[in-house]
Motif scaffolding. Structure first.
Motif, PDB file in Angstrom:
ATOM      1  N   LEU B  32      -0.868  34.250  30.103  1.00 33.74           N
ATOM      2  CA  LEU B  32      -2.014  34.221  31.311  1.00 33.74           C
ATOM      3  C   LEU B  32      -1.563  34.949  32.595  1.00 33.74           C
ATOM      4  CD1 LEU B  32      -2.366  30.136  31.095  1.00 33.74           C
ATOM      5  CD2 LEU B  32      -4.184  31.882  30.906  1.00 33.74           C
ATOM      6  N   ALA B  67     -12.341  33.558  42.565  1.00 39.28           N
ATOM      7  CA  ALA B  67     -12.607  31.943  42.273  1.00 39.28           C
ATOM      8  C   ALA B  67     -12.580  31.939  40.871  1.00 39.28           C
ATOM      9  CB  ALA B  67     -14.079  31.649  42.773  1.00 39.28           C
ATOM     10  N   VAL B  68     -13.086  32.794  40.325  1.00 41.53           N
ATOM     11  CA  VAL B  68     -13.102  32.755  38.411  1.00 41.53           C
ATOM     12  C   VAL B  68     -11.732  32.699  38.046  1.00 41.53           C
ATOM     13  CG1 VAL B  68     -13.863  33.899  36.532  1.00 41.53           C
ATOM     14  CG2 VAL B  68     -15.413  33.556  38.362  1.00 41.53           C
ATOM     15  N   ALA B  69     -10.904  33.517  38.577  1.00 42.24           N
ATOM     16  CA  ALA B  69      -9.252  33.699  38.469  1.00 42.24           C
ATOM     17  C   ALA B  69      -8.683  32.206  38.605  1.00 42.24           C
ATOM     18  CB  ALA B  69      -8.693  34.668  39.082  1.00 42.24           C
ATOM     19  N   ALA B  70      -8.926  31.710  39.749  1.00 44.58           N
ATOM     20  CA  ALA B  70      -8.436  30.286  40.037  1.00 44.58           C
ATOM     21  C   ALA B  70      -8.775  29.375  38.859  1.00 44.58           C
ATOM     22  CB  ALA B  70      -8.688  29.910  41.267  1.00 44.58           C
ATOM     23  N   THR B  71     -10.094  29.451  38.571  1.00 46.53           N
ATOM     24  CA  THR B  71     -10.514  28.416  37.584  1.00 46.53           C
ATOM     25  C   THR B  71      -9.934  28.562  36.284  1.00 46.53           C
ATOM     26  OG1 THR B  71     -12.754  28.659  38.867  1.00 46.53           O
ATOM     27  CG2 THR B  71     -12.625  27.496  36.743  1.00 46.53           C
ATOM     28  N   VAL B  73      -7.055  30.020  35.307  1.00 44.19           N
ATOM     29  CA  VAL B  73      -5.838  29.641  35.438  1.00 44.19           C
ATOM     30  C   VAL B  73      -5.783  27.989  35.273  1.00 44.19           C
ATOM     31  CG1 VAL B  73      -3.490  29.373  36.712  1.00 44.19           C
ATOM     32  CG2 VAL B  73      -4.961  31.788  36.488  1.00 44.19           C
ATOM     33  N   ALA B  74      -6.540  27.250  36.213  1.00 43.87           N
ATOM     34  CA  ALA B  74      -6.282  25.814  35.932  1.00 43.87           C
ATOM     35  C   ALA B  74      -6.766  25.492  34.450  1.00 43.87           C
ATOM     36  CB  ALA B  74      -7.350  25.379  36.849  1.00 43.87           C
ATOM     37  N   VAL B  75      -7.675  26.045  33.961  1.00 46.43           N
ATOM     38  CA  VAL B  75      -8.186  25.618  32.556  1.00 46.43           C
ATOM     39  C   VAL B  75      -7.145  25.995  31.587  1.00 46.43           C
ATOM     40  CG1 VAL B  75      -9.952  25.814  30.749  1.00 46.43           C
ATOM     41  CG2 VAL B  75     -10.522  25.344  33.401  1.00 46.43           C
ATOM     42  N   LEU B  77      -3.782  26.769  32.287  1.00 45.49           N
ATOM     43  CA  LEU B  77      -2.612  26.003  31.891  1.00 45.49           C
ATOM     44  C   LEU B  77      -2.750  24.449  31.417  1.00 45.49           C
ATOM     45  CD1 LEU B  77      -1.248  27.172  35.446  1.00 45.49           C
ATOM     46  CD2 LEU B  77      -0.427  27.576  33.087  1.00 45.49           C
ATOM     47  N   GLY B  78      -4.262  24.018  31.596  1.00 42.39           N
ATOM     48  CA  GLY B  78      -4.584  22.456  31.018  1.00 42.39           C
ATOM     49  C   GLY B  78      -4.252  22.742  29.615  1.00 42.39           C
ATOM     50  N   LEU B  79      -4.827  23.885  29.122  1.00 41.60           N
ATOM     51  CA  LEU B  79      -4.704  24.436  27.501  1.00 41.60           C
ATOM     52  C   LEU B  79      -3.246  24.276  27.083  1.00 41.60           C
ATOM     53  CD1 LEU B  79      -7.453  26.543  26.716  1.00 41.60           C
ATOM     54  CD2 LEU B  79      -7.287  24.334  25.818  1.00 41.60           C
ATOM     55  N   ILE B  81      -0.799  23.032  28.503  1.00 42.43           N
ATOM     56  CA  ILE B  81      -0.157  21.599  28.494  1.00 42.43           C
ATOM     57  C   ILE B  81      -0.634  20.651  27.390  1.00 42.43           C
ATOM     58  CG2 ILE B  81      -0.046  19.337  29.860  1.00 42.43           C
ATOM     59  CD1 ILE B  81      -0.080  21.326  32.347  1.00 42.43           C
TER      60      ILE B  81
END
Lengths: 163, 100
Positions: B32, B67-71, B73-75, B77-79, B81
């Motif tokens: 990532l 903004a797209v990059a932040a989204t 990374v959030a999704v 890293l959720g995956l 986890i």
């Protein structure tokens, strides 16, 4: 002067990027990523885009790197990763990377040299006018995308409810 | 004012490093990070052309990309986890249930 600054920050950015790929431990990778982001922010300042430099530091260096570090610390992946990547994978990846680099530099170098443009000083005003007049709909859609991303991250991250 | 080719070549180098990282690393979190490297190199191209063409469009694009990059990374890293909860690993070579 601009040339000197460019080469300093370009060198730092490349070192940071190489560090991300070569670091053994993933927390070191995250810190090298931070170095790369800050160097790019400095290059944005020399490119007369101070607002984007601030956004780069706040969003990338502030939020994204912290998120990466948080997950690395939480999972404690550092000790679990096997020490070596597979040699075949490494060589094939390196060869493909060199080919890609040659292609990209060929395309970038064949680009006609652009004349230096006039610089406009009020960067933030110009971005605001472009963002809220010409690109209003994409701006709103990006807001929607962020909302969906937040909901998705919460759903993915939460524990399963007890059945 | 230096030539635009310098920025394009720096961007090409950073993008290639990101690609090599994605191809060679096995830790999902580091992969990532390498995707972030690639997004950043493209942002650099946008900002450089925005400067040389004296147009704000490139900088607006960069804001969207951030903004797209932040989204992403959030999704992402959720995956990671969720994957760790399932299989106790973040190594993508251990995740091959869709491979035949």
């Amino acid at each position: 002067m601009e040339m000197v600054l460019f080469f300093i920050f370009a060198g730092v950015a490349v070192v940071g990027a190489l560090g991300v790929v070569l670091a053994r431990q993933s927390d070191h990778s995250a810190l090298f990523l931070l170095l790369n982001f800050v160097a790019l922010a400095a290059i944005y300042v020399t490119l007369n885009a101070p607002f984007l430099a601030a956004v780069q530091v706040i969003v990338y260096a502030g939020a994204i790197v912290v998120m990466f570090l948080f997950v690395v610390m939480m999972l404690n992946v550092a000790q679990r990763e096997r020490p070596e990547t597979k040699p075949v994978q490494r060589y094939v990846g390196l060869v493909l990377g060199v080919l890609l680099l040659i292609g990209l530099i060929f395309v970038g170098g064949s680009n006609p040299q652009l004349p230096p443009a006039l610089t406009r000083s009020d960067n933030v005003v110009n971005i605001g006018e472009a963002l809220f007049a010409e690109y209003l709909l994409p701006f709103e859609l990006v807001g929607l995308l962020l909302l969906i991303g937040v909901v998705g991250a919460v759903v993915l991250g939460k524990r399963k409810l007890e059945e | 004012m230096i030539s635009s080719a310098f920025y394009l070549i720096l961007s090409a180098i950073l993008f290639t490093i990101g690609v090599v990282g994605v191809l060679t690393r096995r830790n999902a979190v580091v992969i990532l990070m390498c995707i972030e490297l690639m997004l950043n190199s493209v942002n650099l191209t946008f900002v450089a052309f925005s400067r040389y063409l004296s147009s704000m469009t490139g900088q607006v694009f960069v804001l969207m990309t951030v903004a797209v990059a932040a989204t992403e990374v959030a999704v992402g890293l959720g995956l990671v986890i969720a994957l760790y909860r399932q299989k106790q690993t973040a190594d993508i070579d251990d995740v091959n249930i869709l491979r035949w």
